[in-house]
Every structure is written in C-alpha cells, then in structure tokens.
Design an enzyme around this catalytic site. Structure first.
Site, short mmCIF file in Angstrom:
data_model
loop_
_atom_site.label_atom_id
_atom_site.label_comp_id
_atom_site.label_asym_id
_atom_site.label_seq_id
_atom_site.Cartn_x
_atom_site.Cartn_y
_atom_site.Cartn_z
N MET A 191 4.24 90.21 21.26
CA MET A 191 3.85 91.60 21.00
C MET A 191 4.73 92.26 19.93
SD MET A 191 1.25 91.88 22.78
CE MET A 191 0.82 93.60 22.70
N ASP A 196 16.01 91.37 18.21
CA ASP A 196 15.85 90.42 19.31
C ASP A 196 17.22 89.77 19.55
OD1 ASP A 196 13.04 88.84 20.51
OD2 ASP A 196 15.00 87.94 20.90
N LYS A 208 14.60 94.83 30.99
CA LYS A 208 14.22 96.13 30.42
C LYS A 208 15.23 97.22 30.81
CE LYS A 208 9.24 95.37 29.74
NZ LYS A 208 8.92 95.32 28.32
N HIS A 247 0.90 100.67 26.03
CA HIS A 247 0.44 99.30 26.30
C HIS A 247 -0.49 98.87 25.16
CE1 HIS A 247 -2.20 96.46 28.79
NE2 HIS A 247 -1.15 95.80 28.35
N ASN A 256 -3.30 92.84 22.38
CA ASN A 256 -2.94 91.66 21.59
C ASN A 256 -4.20 91.05 20.97
OD1 ASN A 256 -1.70 89.27 20.75
ND2 ASN A 256 -1.54 88.42 22.82
N ASN A 263 -4.25 96.45 33.38
CA ASN A 263 -3.68 95.26 34.01
C ASN A 263 -3.85 95.23 35.52
OD1 ASN A 263 -2.93 93.73 31.82
ND2 ASN A 263 -1.14 95.01 31.46
P1 NAD Z 1 7.55 87.32 24.83
O1 NAD Z 1 8.17 86.54 25.93
O2 NAD Z 1 6.67 86.65 23.84
O3 NAD Z 1 8.72 88.06 23.99
C1 NAD Z 1 9.76 88.79 24.59
C2 NAD Z 1 10.92 88.85 23.60
O4 NAD Z 1 11.94 89.74 24.12
C3 NAD Z 1 11.61 87.49 23.38
O5 NAD Z 1 11.61 87.17 22.00
C4 NAD Z 1 13.03 87.71 23.92
O6 NAD Z 1 14.01 86.98 23.20
C5 NAD Z 1 13.17 89.22 23.70
N1 NAD Z 1 14.26 89.85 24.46
C6 NAD Z 1 14.65 89.57 25.74
N2 NAD Z 1 15.71 90.36 26.05
C7 NAD Z 1 15.97 91.13 24.96
C8 NAD Z 1 16.95 92.13 24.66
N3 NAD Z 1 17.88 92.48 25.56
N4 NAD Z 1 16.94 92.71 23.44
C9 NAD Z 1 16.02 92.33 22.51
N5 NAD Z 1 15.06 91.40 22.73
C10 NAD Z 1 15.05 90.80 23.94
O7 NAD Z 1 6.79 88.54 25.55
P2 NAD Z 1 5.52 89.37 24.99
O8 NAD Z 1 4.29 88.67 25.38
O9 NAD Z 1 5.76 89.75 23.57
O10 NAD Z 1 5.60 90.67 25.93
C11 NAD Z 1 6.51 91.73 25.64
C12 NAD Z 1 6.16 92.92 26.52
O11 NAD Z 1 4.83 93.37 26.17
C13 NAD Z 1 6.14 92.58 28.01
O12 NAD Z 1 6.62 93.67 28.75
C14 NAD Z 1 4.66 92.34 28.28
O13 NAD Z 1 4.32 92.59 29.62
C15 NAD Z 1 4.02 93.35 27.33
N6 NAD Z 1 2.66 93.03 26.89
C16 NAD Z 1 2.28 91.74 26.60
C17 NAD Z 1 0.99 91.48 26.15
C18 NAD Z 1 0.56 90.08 25.78
O14 NAD Z 1 -0.65 89.87 25.52
N7 NAD Z 1 1.47 89.13 25.68
C19 NAD Z 1 0.06 92.52 25.99
C20 NAD Z 1 0.48 93.84 26.25
C21 NAD Z 1 1.78 94.07 26.71
#
Ligand code: NAD
Length: 280
Positions: A11, A30, A95, A138, A141, A188
């Site tokens: 995301m 990150d 978070k 939210h 994707n 969700n």
């Molecule tokens: P992901 O696992 O692909 O990426 C998460 C990233 O966060 C990783 O690169 C990780 O290294 C980084 N991270 C972890 N701790 C950190 C910190 N302290 N500081 C900075 N970066 C840090 O996850 P995603 O799919 O991108 O999801 C991210 C958020 O978006 C989640 O809360 C998820 O629920 C939400 N979301 C996801 C989707 C989807 O389709 N994947 C859709 C809507 C919302």
C-alpha cells in the site's frame, strides 16, 4: 506541500506513487532498506508502463515524478510534513509504536492518516496527543488507479480534519466515503467474512479456488472473486485482519480458517510472494 508516507509495502508504495503523480512531494519511510529499494524499482516500473493502460496524452516524465519521492529509513525526516499517511504492517504493537514515535517528531498541526484494514482509529488516536487530527483512510489496492477511499471518523476526529483530508484526496483525484469507527469499518467487516468463508469452502473440498471465484464473477458480476482478492491483499494481511476482527467483536463468525493460517505459515502470502490460492 510535503506528505509523509510510512511503510513501503504493497500500500505505501502505491500511496507514494499516487501522491507524486499529483505533484506532491513525498517522504517515504520504512524500517527495511530492502523494502525501500523494491518500492523504488516498482514505482519506476509502474510509471514507465502507465501510458499503456491509461490516457497516453501529455504524461509527465517518470524521472520527474520519481524525483519528488525521498526514500529513507529515518522517521525524523517527517518533522516538516503536513500529513502522514501510515501504511505499516497490520499489527497493533507495530502501529502503536509508530504513533508514539511520530507524535513527538511531527509538527503540532500535522494530520495523521491511518491506512488500516481493521484496527480501531479511536484506539490508535488515543496513543497520540492530537486525537482530533487522527483519521482513518482505507485506500483501495492498487492505490494509483482506485478512485474512492473509505474514510473513517474516529471518536474525536474533527470536522476540520475531515475537510483537510478531503482537500488532499481531491488533489489526488480521489473521492471519499466517510463512515464511523468500528473494527473493519464497512468494507473489511463484510469482505473478510466472504474471503474467510471462501477459504473454508476450498478447505472442505466443496469447490476449487477457481470455481469459487468464477461463481462470484460470472453469477454475481463481481470484478474479482474472494480468493483472488485475498491473494491481492496478501494472505498474511487477511489473517492479521481476521484476528483483529475476532478479538474486537469477540464473535466466532470471524474465526480464521485453518487453511488460511497454514498457507501463511508455509510462506504462501499471495501475489506478493508469488504463490497463494494462485501462482503468479
Ligand atoms: P505490507 O506488509 O506489504 O507492508 C508493510 C510495510 O510496513 C513493510 O514494508 C514493513 O517493513 C513496514 N514497517 C513495519 N514497521 C514499520 C515501522 N515501524 N516504520 C516504518 N515502516 C514499517 O503491508 P500492506 O499490504 O502494504 O498493508 C499496510 C497497511 O494497509 C495495513 O494496515 C493493511 O491492513 C492496510 N491495507 C492493506 C490493503 C492491501 O490490499 N494490502 C488494502 C487496504 C489497507
């Protein structure tokens, strides 16, 4: 205007790209250098190919858009941003740690936008000293092409904050639908029941993943089936979200399907790992 984006995963990289394409400066943070490098490569590729799928007239040069994104592992680089859009791992402790940290780094008037699938906006706002300026956003994707964002009003979120976020969304060419804060919000809370039950159907050998998805596409006219959607989101993220929903509502209808857990344990995280219900 400069915008902070936390998390360079599925995301975060989409959000960073969408902002930069809208002429906004981005600081993408990150903790994982490899994730930042992958994000840089993927955004550059997406920008190079965007003319093939959308309008091809007067596209800005990819390099110029890339120049607007700073890639860093330093949260301190967020000291002068107007908004933070946080997209870190769907895990309460991760978070919470981020909001405690950035509350002391960002300026007083900076707005925190939480991109989460299920975690309570009100609960995260409570770990900061600026609850009226904390809001859920939210995004869908893939972020650059999805036009609508589900926006979540936390218990203390101010109308001023909602208006400011509406302005930012407008400059990204996106519209928002504002709902109230309960875990999973609208999208969700409902879609995870679909995806989870679809996994049970495969586990119980009622039908294959392809057959389940075909029924949703051909009979219901959905653009994607529930298992393709789960693969796109990431099966690990789906499991995290089901756990949050289960704990939040204490309702067994959100119990995670054992097959989903087994696939995640085996490293089958969906599209991002190359294998989920489908092979990529
Ligand atoms: P992901 O696992 O692909 O990426 C998460 C990233 O966060 C990783 O690169 C990780 O290294 C980084 N991270 C972890 N701790 C950190 C910190 N302290 N500081 C900075 N970066 C840090 O996850 P995603 O799919 O991108 O999801 C991210 C958020 O978006 C989640 O809360 C998820 O629920 C939400 N979301 C996801 C989707 C989807 O389709 N994947 C859709 C809507 C919302």
């Amino acid at each position: 205007m400069k915008i902070g984006v936390i998390g360079a995963g599925v995301m975060g990289r989409g959000v960073a790209q969408a902002l930069a394409q809208s002429s906004l400066s981005v600081v993408l943070v990150d903790i994982d250098k490899a994730k930042l490098e992958q994000a840089r490569e993927e955004i550059a590729t997406q920008l190079r190919f965007r003319g093939l799928f959308g309008s091809s007239g007067n596209l800005e040069a990819s390099e110029q858009i890339m120049d607007r994104i700073e890639f860093t592992t330093e949260h301190h680089s967020l000291s002068d941003v107007s908004f933070v859009i946080e997209n870190a791992t769907e895990n309460w402790d991760v978070k919470r740690g981020i909001y405690e940290l950035i509350d002391g780094i960002c300026q007083q008037d900076c707005i925190f936008m939480i991109n989460t699938s299920c975690i309570s906006i009100t609960k995260l706002a409570a770990v900061t000293t600026r609850a009226p300026q904390v809001i859920g956003t939210h995004f869908m994707n893939p972020v650059p092409t999805k036009k609508t964002v589900e926006v979540i009003r936390g218990y203390h979120t101010s109308e001023e904050c909602i208006r400011a976020v509406d302005g930012l969304m407008g400059s990204m060419g996106k519209e928002m639908i504002v709902v109230n804060d309960y875990p999973g919000f609208v999208s969700n809370r409902i879609s995870h029941l679909f995806m989870n039950e679809a996994a049970y159907v495969v586990q119980d050998q009622v039908a294959s993943a392809e057959e389940v998805d075909e029924i949703f596409k051909k009979c219901y006219g959905h653009a994607m089936g529930p298992l393709e959607t789960a693969d796109l989101i990431g099966l690990d993220t789906v499991v995290h979200s089901l756990n949050v929903l289960y704990e939040s509502y204490q309702d067994p209808k959100f119990r995670c399907c054992p097959l989903l857990r087994k696939m995640v344990d085996a490293g089958l995280h969906g599209r991002k790992s190359g294998q989920g219900f489908y092979t990529y």
